[in-house]
Design an enzyme around this catalytic site. Sequence first.
Site, PDB file in Angstrom:
ATOM      1  N   ARG A 111       4.232   1.376  -1.287  1.00  0.00           N
ATOM      2  CA  ARG A 111       5.297   1.421  -2.292  1.00  0.00           C
ATOM      3  C   ARG A 111       5.056   0.410  -3.399  1.00  0.00           C
ATOM      4  O   ARG A 111       4.446  -0.637  -3.183  1.00  0.00           O
ATOM      5  CB  ARG A 111       6.663   1.177  -1.656  1.00  0.00           C
ATOM      6  CG  ARG A 111       6.911  -0.231  -1.200  1.00  0.00           C
ATOM      7  CD  ARG A 111       8.289  -0.404  -0.558  1.00  0.00           C
ATOM      8  NE  ARG A 111       8.425   0.398   0.646  1.00  0.00           N
ATOM      9  CZ  ARG A 111       9.302   1.401   0.775  1.00  0.00           C
ATOM     10  NH1 ARG A 111      10.129   1.713  -0.212  1.00  0.00           N
ATOM     11  NH2 ARG A 111       9.374   2.082   1.892  1.00  0.00           N
TER      12      ARG A 111
ATOM     13  N   CYS B 214       0.825  -1.211   0.000  1.00  0.00           N
ATOM     14  CA  CYS B 214       0.000   0.000   0.000  1.00  0.00           C
ATOM     15  C   CYS B 214       0.859   1.261   0.000  1.00  0.00           C
ATOM     16  O   CYS B 214       0.404   2.323  -0.430  1.00  0.00           O
ATOM     17  CB  CYS B 214      -0.949   0.001   1.194  1.00  0.00           C
ATOM     18  SG  CYS B 214      -0.120  -0.113   2.794  1.00  0.00           S
TER      19      CYS B 214
ATOM     20  N   GLU C 270       9.093  -0.683  11.262  1.00  0.00           N
ATOM     21  CA  GLU C 270       7.976  -1.646  11.315  1.00  0.00           C
ATOM     22  C   GLU C 270       8.411  -2.983  10.714  1.00  0.00           C
ATOM     23  O   GLU C 270       9.114  -3.021   9.702  1.00  0.00           O
ATOM     24  CB  GLU C 270       6.743  -1.082  10.608  1.00  0.00           C
ATOM     25  CG  GLU C 270       6.957  -0.678   9.156  1.00  0.00           C
ATOM     26  CD  GLU C 270       6.436  -1.716   8.194  1.00  0.00           C
ATOM     27  OE1 GLU C 270       5.996  -2.783   8.654  1.00  0.00           O
ATOM     28  OE2 GLU C 270       6.486  -1.459   6.984  1.00  0.00           O
TER      29      GLU C 270
END
Length: 418
Positions: free
Chosen positions: A52, A50, A114
């Site tokens: 890249r 979502c 993340e």
Amino acid sequence: MTLLALGINHKTAPVSLRERVSFSPDKLDQALDSLLAQPMVQGGVVLSTCNRTELYLSVEEQDNLQEALIRWLCDYHNLNEEDLRKSLYWHQDNDAVSHLMRVASGLDSLVLGEPQILGQVKKAFADSQKGHMKASELERMFQKSFSVAKRVRTETDIGASAVSVAFAACTLARQIFESLSTVTVLLVGAGETIELVARHLREHKVQKMIIANRTRERAQILADEVGAEVIALSDIDERLREADIIISSTASPLPIIGKGMVERALKSRRNQPMLLVDIAVPRDVEPEVGKLANAYLYSVDDLQSIISHNLAQRKAAAVEAETIVAQETSEFMAWLRAQSASETIREYRSQAEQVRDELTAKALAALEQGGDAQAIMQDLAWKLTNRLIHAPTKSLQQAARDGDNERLNILRDSLGLE
């Protein structure tokens, strides 16, 4: 052979463009086949999330390489080239390797550090393995990026602190309760944030979860995934006393949990403490609840201060991580250069063996015809010597004619001459 990384991400392109450039999973094989059909492309991996869309490629150098690949990307997605060029980044060799390592390590993510991106990179690589990966250098680059990401997580604190609201809520619960395996958690809502909270709690061995939601269908899907019970919002008053932890995130314009409701629950619990984490805006829990003894209320603003502190810690860890990436990139590029030399050595050896086999076959044929063995062997030795030193001799002569002493010294060193 050249390694490339090109694409767009959340820093360079708005979501309106990112969604147009994304590759859907059901069409990924088709996209990879089309990409590898380009004459300059030897191997490719498509990473599409979502945030890249990136192409990692092993290519043969050619004129207008960048234009050709941009044209392919635009043609495939039916895009205007100028719209894409403004947002596109292009990394080559050293920079491409470094970029992939940073992406896999979470250093280029919207949420710094993340961990989900590593799984997405691994899946993109696995998808490319289904008959699409043709370049060993590209494969080695991805395998190296996985080990670098693991090293970053092991040797730095990049993933130690919560920097999302959902994770921060769970971290807070773990700080207050010694073990989450024995507590009962009531989740109010069933949206994306509560989904993330539920998954985090399941990972931390929470045995009993209750999900209260306006619509049962959506809550049931999540409940089936995490092993929770579903109740209606109207049942919260009756069931609240069971909950040690309440985490709420709905779109309700008015509070769902009031002071009186919590007072009754605490009385039924004989004042055993309750943790209430209100992630909603507007608030789901009346602020007055925080004034009750044994009710510990945290709002989204409280979590944000935790997140800000933790983000500062992650940024400090990211500096260490960047050092690891730089070191590993340098080592990979050294390996890549050695591979290039290995190919040259193989070609040189193959050429020498071809000359040897050709002349040996002629000598053996002459011997079979009864020729003089000594003369044949001398002729073989003379011809073999001349054929093998012919190319180096020409290079030495040319360097001398050009007055290129540096090249002469390199050639002397290569030939073992003192």
